[in-house]
Motif scaffolding. Structure first.
Motif, PDB file in Angstrom:
ATOM      1  N   LEU A 228       0.888  -1.215  -0.075  1.00 42.30           N
ATOM      2  CA  LEU A 228      -0.038   0.042  -0.056  1.00 42.30           C
ATOM      3  C   LEU A 228       0.886   1.261   0.009  1.00 42.30           C
ATOM      4  CD1 LEU A 228      -2.718   1.328   0.230  1.00 42.30           C
ATOM      5  CD2 LEU A 228      -2.441   1.130   2.852  1.00 42.30           C
ATOM      6  N   VAL A 229       1.856   1.087   0.777  1.00 35.73           N
ATOM      7  CA  VAL A 229       2.960   2.341   0.803  1.00 35.73           C
ATOM      8  C   VAL A 229       3.452   2.519  -0.592  1.00 35.73           C
ATOM      9  CG1 VAL A 229       4.995   2.984   1.524  1.00 35.73           C
ATOM     10  CG2 VAL A 229       3.119   2.189   3.356  1.00 35.73           C
ATOM     11  N   ARG A 230       3.996   1.294  -1.346  1.00 38.56           N
ATOM     12  CA  ARG A 230       4.791   1.713  -2.540  1.00 38.56           C
ATOM     13  C   ARG A 230       3.682   1.913  -3.483  1.00 38.56           C
ATOM     14  NH1 ARG A 230       9.350  -0.458  -3.887  1.00 38.56           N
ATOM     15  NH2 ARG A 230       7.914  -1.401  -5.806  1.00 38.56           N
ATOM     16  N   GLN A 231       2.648   1.393  -3.678  1.00 42.68           N
ATOM     17  CA  GLN A 231       1.802   1.520  -4.939  1.00 42.68           C
ATOM     18  C   GLN A 231       0.665   2.619  -4.829  1.00 42.68           C
ATOM     19  OE1 GLN A 231       0.117  -2.320  -6.311  1.00 42.68           O
ATOM     20  NE2 GLN A 231       1.857  -3.186  -5.271  1.00 42.68           N
ATOM     21  N   ILE A 233       0.463   5.169  -1.510  1.00 46.15           N
ATOM     22  CA  ILE A 233       0.958   6.490  -0.774  1.00 46.15           C
ATOM     23  C   ILE A 233       2.126   6.971  -1.598  1.00 46.15           C
ATOM     24  CG2 ILE A 233       1.768   7.056   1.442  1.00 46.15           C
ATOM     25  CD1 ILE A 233      -0.943   5.867   1.592  1.00 46.15           C
ATOM     26  N   HIS A 234       2.851   6.183  -2.134  1.00 46.81           N
ATOM     27  CA  HIS A 234       4.078   7.005  -2.616  1.00 46.81           C
ATOM     28  C   HIS A 234       3.696   8.040  -3.761  1.00 46.81           C
ATOM     29  CE1 HIS A 234       7.328   7.197  -5.675  1.00 46.81           C
ATOM     30  NE2 HIS A 234       8.323   7.492  -4.515  1.00 46.81           N
ATOM     31  N   PRO A 235       2.997   7.297  -4.809  1.00 43.28           N
ATOM     32  CA  PRO A 235       2.585   8.230  -5.939  1.00 43.28           C
ATOM     33  C   PRO A 235       1.500   9.502  -5.490  1.00 43.28           C
ATOM     34  CG  PRO A 235       1.160   6.096  -6.031  1.00 43.28           C
ATOM     35  CD  PRO A 235       2.447   5.999  -5.231  1.00 43.28           C
ATOM     36  N   TYR A 236       0.850   9.066  -4.296  1.00 42.84           N
ATOM     37  CA  TYR A 236      -0.117  10.387  -3.947  1.00 42.84           C
ATOM     38  C   TYR A 236       0.560  11.252  -3.211  1.00 42.84           C
ATOM     39  CZ  TYR A 236      -3.867  12.575  -1.413  1.00 42.84           C
ATOM     40  OH  TYR A 236      -4.827  13.587  -0.856  1.00 42.84           O
ATOM     41  N   ILE A 237       1.753  10.941  -2.523  1.00 41.67           N
ATOM     42  CA  ILE A 237       2.494  12.074  -1.924  1.00 41.67           C
ATOM     43  C   ILE A 237       3.738  12.804  -3.046  1.00 41.67           C
ATOM     44  CG2 ILE A 237       4.299  12.396  -0.321  1.00 41.67           C
ATOM     45  CD1 ILE A 237       3.083  10.413   1.556  1.00 41.67           C
ATOM     46  N   ARG A 238       4.472  11.665  -3.616  1.00 40.96           N
ATOM     47  CA  ARG A 238       5.388  12.433  -4.585  1.00 40.96           C
ATOM     48  C   ARG A 238       4.770  12.950  -6.081  1.00 40.96           C
ATOM     49  NH1 ARG A 238      10.586  10.411  -3.212  1.00 40.96           N
ATOM     50  NH2 ARG A 238      10.658  10.883  -0.916  1.00 40.96           N
ATOM     51  N   GLU A 239       3.796  12.266  -6.537  1.00 37.90           N
ATOM     52  CA  GLU A 239       3.141  12.833  -7.744  1.00 37.90           C
ATOM     53  C   GLU A 239       1.826  13.490  -7.717  1.00 37.90           C
ATOM     54  OE1 GLU A 239       3.576   9.422 -10.268  1.00 37.90           O
ATOM     55  OE2 GLU A 239       5.679   9.160  -9.774  1.00 37.90           O
ATOM     56  N   LYS A 241      -0.787  11.760  -7.529  1.00 38.20           N
ATOM     57  CA  LYS A 241      -1.848  10.986  -8.121  1.00 38.20           C
ATOM     58  C   LYS A 241      -2.599  10.072  -7.288  1.00 38.20           C
ATOM     59  CE  LYS A 241       1.066  10.480 -12.181  1.00 38.20           C
ATOM     60  NZ  LYS A 241       1.788   9.551 -13.226  1.00 38.20           N
ATOM     61  N   ASN A 242      -3.859  10.170  -7.753  1.00 41.66           N
ATOM     62  CA  ASN A 242      -4.928   9.317  -6.877  1.00 41.66           C
ATOM     63  C   ASN A 242      -5.041   8.058  -7.306  1.00 41.66           C
ATOM     64  OD1 ASN A 242      -6.849   8.360  -5.343  1.00 41.66           O
ATOM     65  ND2 ASN A 242      -8.289   9.725  -5.727  1.00 41.66           N
ATOM     66  N   LYS A 243      -4.407   6.927  -6.791  1.00 39.17           N
ATOM     67  CA  LYS A 243      -4.431   5.659  -7.344  1.00 39.17           C
ATOM     68  C   LYS A 243      -5.071   4.617  -6.150  1.00 39.17           C
ATOM     69  CE  LYS A 243      -0.339   6.076 -10.472  1.00 39.17           C
ATOM     70  NZ  LYS A 243       0.708   5.292 -10.800  1.00 39.17           N
ATOM     71  N   PHE A 244      -5.749   5.063  -5.257  1.00 33.23           N
ATOM     72  CA  PHE A 244      -6.470   4.345  -4.073  1.00 33.23           C
ATOM     73  C   PHE A 244      -7.571   3.321  -4.789  1.00 33.23           C
ATOM     74  CE2 PHE A 244      -5.123   8.124  -1.889  1.00 33.23           C
ATOM     75  CZ  PHE A 244      -4.736   7.595  -0.748  1.00 33.23           C
ATOM     76  N   TYR A 245      -7.722   3.492  -5.851  1.00 37.24           N
ATOM     77  CA  TYR A 245      -8.831   2.510  -7.059  1.00 37.24           C
ATOM     78  C   TYR A 245      -7.825   1.104  -6.713  1.00 37.24           C
ATOM     79  CZ  TYR A 245      -5.841   3.087 -11.165  1.00 37.24           C
ATOM     80  OH  TYR A 245      -4.726   3.227 -11.658  1.00 37.24           O
ATOM     81  N   LYS A 246      -6.602   1.156  -6.594  1.00 41.03           N
ATOM     82  CA  LYS A 246      -5.600  -0.068  -6.688  1.00 41.03           C
ATOM     83  C   LYS A 246      -5.975  -0.911  -5.364  1.00 41.03           C
ATOM     84  CE  LYS A 246      -2.006   1.477  -9.848  1.00 41.03           C
ATOM     85  NZ  LYS A 246      -0.445   1.748  -9.963  1.00 41.03           N
ATOM     86  N   ILE A 247      -6.510  -0.479  -4.404  1.00 42.01           N
ATOM     87  CA  ILE A 247      -6.656  -1.170  -3.158  1.00 42.01           C
ATOM     88  C   ILE A 247      -7.199  -2.423  -3.483  1.00 42.01           C
ATOM     89  CG2 ILE A 247      -7.293  -0.976  -0.657  1.00 42.01           C
ATOM     90  CD1 ILE A 247      -6.510   1.744  -0.591  1.00 42.01           C
ATOM     91  N   PRO A 248      -8.615  -2.834  -3.631  1.00 43.25           N
ATOM     92  CA  PRO A 248      -9.333  -3.667  -3.519  1.00 43.25           C
ATOM     93  C   PRO A 248      -8.689  -4.998  -4.542  1.00 43.25           C
ATOM     94  CG  PRO A 248     -10.716  -2.038  -4.145  1.00 43.25           C
ATOM     95  CD  PRO A 248      -9.051  -1.611  -4.463  1.00 43.25           C
ATOM     96  N   ILE A 249      -8.140  -4.629  -5.745  1.00 45.78           N
ATOM     97  CA  ILE A 249      -7.639  -5.616  -6.513  1.00 45.78           C
ATOM     98  C   ILE A 249      -6.165  -5.791  -6.632  1.00 45.78           C
ATOM     99  CG2 ILE A 249      -7.911  -6.998  -8.862  1.00 45.78           C
ATOM    100  CD1 ILE A 249     -10.629  -5.940  -9.072  1.00 45.78           C
TER     101      ILE A 249
END
Length: 488
Positions: A228-231, A233-239, A241-249
């Motif tokens: 979760l941190v790598r995929q 949290i990292h893009p959300y803080i550094r770039e 980018k909202n990639k929270f949709y990746k969590i379920p699958i």
């Protein structure tokens, strides 16, 4: 309910001690006190097994329609007078209602089939309490681990073992013979002091699975948080980018193979530790630490959970292209290629990497499926020890090696890409390689002839430092005894 196959005993008639004995006559009368679900199922099974059944009830007219027509339903006192073996199918709280029957129950065999609602709910077991109420009777604890469903559907559709204990050997023999005629396997658990343990068995929820399940959940939470941190949290803080949709699958799918891979290696790691201990101390008779002994006993459950996670990983992977986000990304990539006028984006290395990665993963899942199937008692009982050991040890280790190849193929050259180290954290698969590679390296060392031969000698009984007597001829021709160390 018709007899059908239930009328035929499923097992031969052997007593608890194992010697051949004459089974009870088909016309023997068995009493049942109680009219609940278990009492009705017990009466059905007894009737279908060829016994005459007399059911004792406080309201025989109202309860008669619940029992098979071949069973006689009468008052409790009348039922007790007609038989010497009586199944007490009432709750512990109602034992006192039978005290009026103490005189007619004297000398009878009472089979206590009750269970508690909580483990060690009372200081004494139900069977011991029943024996204290009726000291003139012989109490046998049994049939409490058999469900009402198993009694009605036959022993082939449920647990076949009937645990029996009593202070009277003859009473245990009689109840064991009745269980055998009914198609069950009696197991002698000793004297009445074992009743408490027998009554606790139906209340335990997967006792052998608690540690493996907590281990799997702990690994899942650790790897899930890491991914979760790598995929996400990292893009959300550094770039931004909202990639929270990746969590379920996607995050879950990245976590599952990590858990499956590490759990598989944990199946073979205790064997490595045990072999190392035997080599270090030079004996197989030294007791392993309790934690290692428990670990060795839970290897089957750990392996099955590994297979479960691997199967979920395969299903999640097949569902990845079905996601709406995946379709959007494909369209977005196609539009970018059209704008940049790229006609060919074929990367030979990536194509081969993915082909090998998927192929090796399928082979690993197939081997894990074979390990899971052969761990089932019905399949394991059809294999001899050499066949079972080959599948579980040799093929299991091959599955671990192939899973390692699957992981390495996934990584390929990514481990050397600095962009993969997000927040300076290494890729997840590099962490999962630590334990499996340790196991594989240890197995390679143990396969070396010098180490393998020494370990084989230890497991055949050789001990370091053990002294062996020998006899030597003296100068006068007589023989003298001496000692030498077996490791010389």
């Amino acid at each position: 309910m018709s007899g059908g196959d239930m009328a035929k005993p499923l097992l031969g008639h052997r007593s608890v001690e194992g010697e051949q004995r004459v089974a009870p006559a088909a016309g023997r009368t068995i009493g049942v006190l109680g009219s609940g679900d278990f009492a009705r199922s017990l009466a059905i099974r007894l009737v279908c097994s060829g016994f005459r059944v007399v059911v004792g009830s406080r309201n025989p007219k109202r309860k008669a329609g619940l029992f098979p027509s071949a069973a006689e339903v009468t008052f409790q006192a009348e039922a007790v007078k007609k038989t010497d073996v009586i199944f007490v199918a009432v709750f512990r709280e109602h034992y006192s209602t039978l005290c009026d029957l103490a005189d007619v129950l004297a000398g009878k065999i009472l089979v206590d089939v009750s269970n508690n609602t909580e483990i060690n709910h009372h200081k004494e077991s139900n069977a011991e309490y029943l024996a204290s109420l009726f000291p003139a009777c012989t109490v046998v604890k049994g049939f409490n681990v058999i469900s009402a469903w198993t009694l009605q559907s036959g022993a082939r559709d449920g647990n076949k073992q009937v645990l029996i204990c009593s202070n009277n050997q003859e009473a245990k023999r009689i109840v064991a013979e009745i269980a055998q005629v009914m198609g069950f396997t009696p197991v002698d658990m000793g004297c009445m002091s074992s009743a408490c343990e027998i009554e606790n068995i139906p209340l335990r929820l997967l006792p052998a699975w608690k540690i493996p399940i907590f281990l799997a959940l702990g690994l899942f939470l650790c790897f899930f948080t890491y991914n979760l941190v790598r995929q996400v949290i990292h893009p959300y803080i550094r770039e931004q980018k909202n990639k929270f949709y990746k969590i379920p699958i996607e995050v879950v799918n990245t976590t599952l193979p990590c858990v499956a891979y590490v759990m598989l290696s944990l199946v073979y790691l205790p064997g490595v530790l045990a072999a190392s201990s035997q080599l270090y101390y030079g004996t197989k008779y030294r007791r392993f630490p309790d934690w290692l002994d428990q670990w060795l006993q839970h290897r089957k459950q750990i392996g099955l959970l590994s297979f479960f996670c691997a199967a979920l990983h395969a299903v999640y992977s097949l569902c990845l292209p079905m996601r709406r986000s995946h379709r959007y990304l494909l369209i977005e990539t196609a539009v970018k290629q059209a704008v940049e006028k790229k006609m060919n984006i074929w990367v030979e290395e990536e194509v081969w990497r993915m082909e090998i990665y998927i192929s090796v993963g399928i082979i690993a899942l197939g081997l894990l499926s074979l390990l899971a199937i052969t761990s089932l008692p019905s399949i394991a009982n059809s294999l001899n020890w050499r066949e079972f050991s080959f599948v579980q040890s040799t093929l299991g280790f091959i599955a671990l090696v192939i899973s390692t190849l699957h992981t390495l193929t996934y990584g390929w050259s990514r481990a050397f890409d600095e962009n993969q180290y997000k927040f300076y954290l290494p890729p997840t698969y590099t962490l999962t390689l630590l334990v499996p590679c340790t196991v594989i390296l240890a197995k390679v060392v143990f396969s070396l002839p010098c180490v393998h031969q020494r370990l084989l000698r230890i497991r055949r009984g050789w001990e370091k430092g053990r002294y062996v007597k020998f006899v030597l001829p003296s100068a006068t021709g007589e023989y003298s005894s001496g000692e030498t160390s077996s490791n010389v």
